[in-house]
Design a protein around this motif. Structure first.
Motif, PDB file in Angstrom:
ATOM      1  N   ASN A 106      42.591  37.881  27.425  1.00 21.61           N
ATOM      2  CA  ASN A 106      43.662  37.609  26.475  1.00 21.61           C
ATOM      3  C   ASN A 106      45.011  37.641  27.171  1.00 21.61           C
ATOM      4  N   SER A 107      45.992  37.081  26.515  1.00 17.07           N
ATOM      5  CA  SER A 107      47.366  37.109  27.029  1.00 17.07           C
ATOM      6  C   SER A 107      47.421  36.666  28.485  1.00 17.07           C
ATOM      7  N   LEU A 108      46.811  35.546  28.767  1.00 20.43           N
ATOM      8  CA  LEU A 108      46.763  35.066  30.151  1.00 20.43           C
ATOM      9  C   LEU A 108      48.153  34.766  30.672  1.00 20.43           C
ATOM     10  N   LYS A 109      48.360  35.118  31.929  1.00 20.59           N
ATOM     11  CA  LYS A 109      49.668  35.001  32.562  1.00 20.59           C
ATOM     12  C   LYS A 109      49.600  33.971  33.690  1.00 20.59           C
ATOM     13  N   PRO A 110      50.755  33.479  34.116  1.00 14.83           N
ATOM     14  CA  PRO A 110      50.772  32.511  35.226  1.00 14.83           C
ATOM     15  C   PRO A 110      50.183  33.064  36.520  1.00 14.83           C
ATOM     16  N   GLU A 111      50.096  34.393  36.657  1.00 17.57           N
ATOM     17  CA  GLU A 111      49.522  34.977  37.874  1.00 17.57           C
ATOM     18  C   GLU A 111      48.009  35.166  37.789  1.00 17.57           C
ATOM     19  N   ASP A 112      47.395  34.795  36.664  1.00 17.63           N
ATOM     20  CA  ASP A 112      45.948  34.952  36.513  1.00 17.63           C
ATOM     21  C   ASP A 112      45.102  33.794  37.048  1.00 17.63           C
ATOM     22  N   PRO A 113      45.650  32.602  37.248  1.00 19.65           N
ATOM     23  CA  PRO A 113      44.802  31.501  37.701  1.00 19.65           C
ATOM     24  C   PRO A 113      44.098  31.787  39.015  1.00 19.65           C
ATOM     25  N   ALA A 114      42.826  31.460  39.071  1.00 24.11           N
ATOM     26  CA  ALA A 114      42.007  31.686  40.254  1.00 24.11           C
ATOM     27  C   ALA A 114      40.623  31.149  39.970  1.00 24.11           C
ATOM     28  N   ILE A 115      39.790  31.195  40.980  1.00 25.13           N
ATOM     29  CA  ILE A 115      38.358  31.006  40.747  1.00 25.13           C
ATOM     30  C   ILE A 115      37.804  32.393  40.451  1.00 25.13           C
ATOM     31  N   TYR A 116      37.117  32.514  39.344  1.00 26.77           N
ATOM     32  CA  TYR A 116      36.565  33.789  38.916  1.00 26.77           C
ATOM     33  C   TYR A 116      35.068  33.801  39.247  1.00 26.77           C
ATOM     34  N   TYR A 117      34.642  34.859  39.919  1.00 24.18           N
ATOM     35  CA  TYR A 117      33.263  34.996  40.366  1.00 24.18           C
ATOM     36  C   TYR A 117      32.588  36.185  39.692  1.00 24.18           C
ATOM     37  N   CYS A 118      31.353  35.987  39.319  1.00 27.32           N
ATOM     38  CA  CYS A 118      30.502  37.074  38.847  1.00 27.32           C
ATOM     39  C   CYS A 118      29.726  37.610  40.042  1.00 27.32           C
ATOM     40  N   ALA A 119      29.600  38.934  40.111  1.00 25.55           N
ATOM     41  CA  ALA A 119      28.887  39.561  41.224  1.00 25.55           C
ATOM     42  C   ALA A 119      27.915  40.599  40.697  1.00 25.55           C
ATOM     43  N   GLY A 120      26.801  40.774  41.401  1.00 25.90           N
ATOM     44  CA  GLY A 120      25.796  41.757  40.993  1.00 25.90           C
ATOM     45  C   GLY A 120      25.293  42.553  42.173  1.00 25.90           C
ATOM     46  N   GLY A 121      25.007  43.817  41.934  1.00 33.81           N
ATOM     47  CA  GLY A 121      24.431  44.665  42.974  1.00 33.81           C
ATOM     48  C   GLY A 121      22.923  44.592  42.951  1.00 33.81           C
ATOM     49  N   ARG A 122      22.303  44.911  44.071  1.00 31.91           N
ATOM     50  CA  ARG A 122      20.850  44.807  44.172  1.00 31.91           C
ATOM     51  C   ARG A 122      20.148  45.965  43.460  1.00 31.91           C
ATOM     52  N   PHE A 123      20.716  47.153  43.552  1.00 30.35           N
ATOM     53  CA  PHE A 123      20.052  48.337  43.026  1.00 30.35           C
ATOM     54  C   PHE A 123      20.860  48.938  41.884  1.00 30.35           C
ATOM     55  N   LEU A 124      20.168  49.644  40.993  1.00 34.67           N
ATOM     56  CA  LEU A 124      20.865  50.340  39.925  1.00 34.67           C
ATOM     57  C   LEU A 124      21.788  51.388  40.533  1.00 34.67           C
ATOM     58  N   ARG A 125      22.981  51.487  39.958  1.00 32.23           N
ATOM     59  CA  ARG A 125      23.961  52.442  40.445  1.00 32.23           C
ATOM     60  C   ARG A 125      24.704  53.031  39.257  1.00 32.23           C
ATOM     61  N   TRP A 126      24.811  54.354  39.261  1.00 28.73           N
ATOM     62  CA  TRP A 126      25.546  55.021  38.196  1.00 28.73           C
ATOM     63  C   TRP A 126      26.921  55.452  38.670  1.00 28.73           C
ATOM     64  N   SER A 127      27.452  54.701  39.595  1.00 32.06           N
ATOM     65  CA  SER A 127      28.851  54.829  39.989  1.00 32.06           C
ATOM     66  C   SER A 127      29.364  53.421  40.229  1.00 32.06           C
TER      67      SER A 127
END
Length: 125
Positions: A83-104
């Motif tokens: 929300n409230s997108l600003k002129p400094e927000d434009p970029a390529i947005y990437y989703c990332a995932g870890g291989r193992f479960l982590r509780w930190s």
């Protein structure tokens, strides 16, 4: 083989909103650590929002109060409401995932094993 697919990018005016989606396939476990990163031209990839296997979240200071991370009903889906997108927000947005479960929380690009292709976000003033 884990694959991540982002969608939902586009062009909006400053002050507008977008919701990005990430669908992760190939995970054998539920709730891997995941995150959204973004990279603007000429800049390093930076973390935007993070979630660990227990559901704890964290946000970059630049997006706190404007962006919200949520999990979808489908297995290992992730959304980023912006929300409230600003002129400094434009970029390529990437989703990332870890291989193992982590509780930190994993916060650095090097912490993640899987990446999507990215989705472009453009903000016009």
């Amino acid at each position: 083989q884990v694959q991540l697919a982002e969608s939902g990018g586009g062009s909006v005016q400053a002050g507008g909103s977008l919701t990005l989606s990430c669908a992760a396939s190939g995970y054998t476990a539920n709730n891997p650590p995941m995150a959204w990163f973004r990279q603007a031209p000429g800049k390093e990839r930076e973390g935007v929002a993070f979630i660990d296997s227990g559901g704890s979240t964290s946000y970059a200071d630049s997006v706190k109060g404007r962006f919200t991370l949520s999990k979808g009903n489908a297995k290992n889906t992730l959304f980023l409401r912006m929300n409230s997108l600003k002129p400094e927000d434009p970029a390529i947005y990437y989703c990332a995932g870890g291989r193992f479960l982590r509780w930190s929380l994993l916060l650095r690009p090097a912490d993640f094993d899987y990446w999507g292709q990215g989705t472009q976000v453009t903000v016009s003033s």
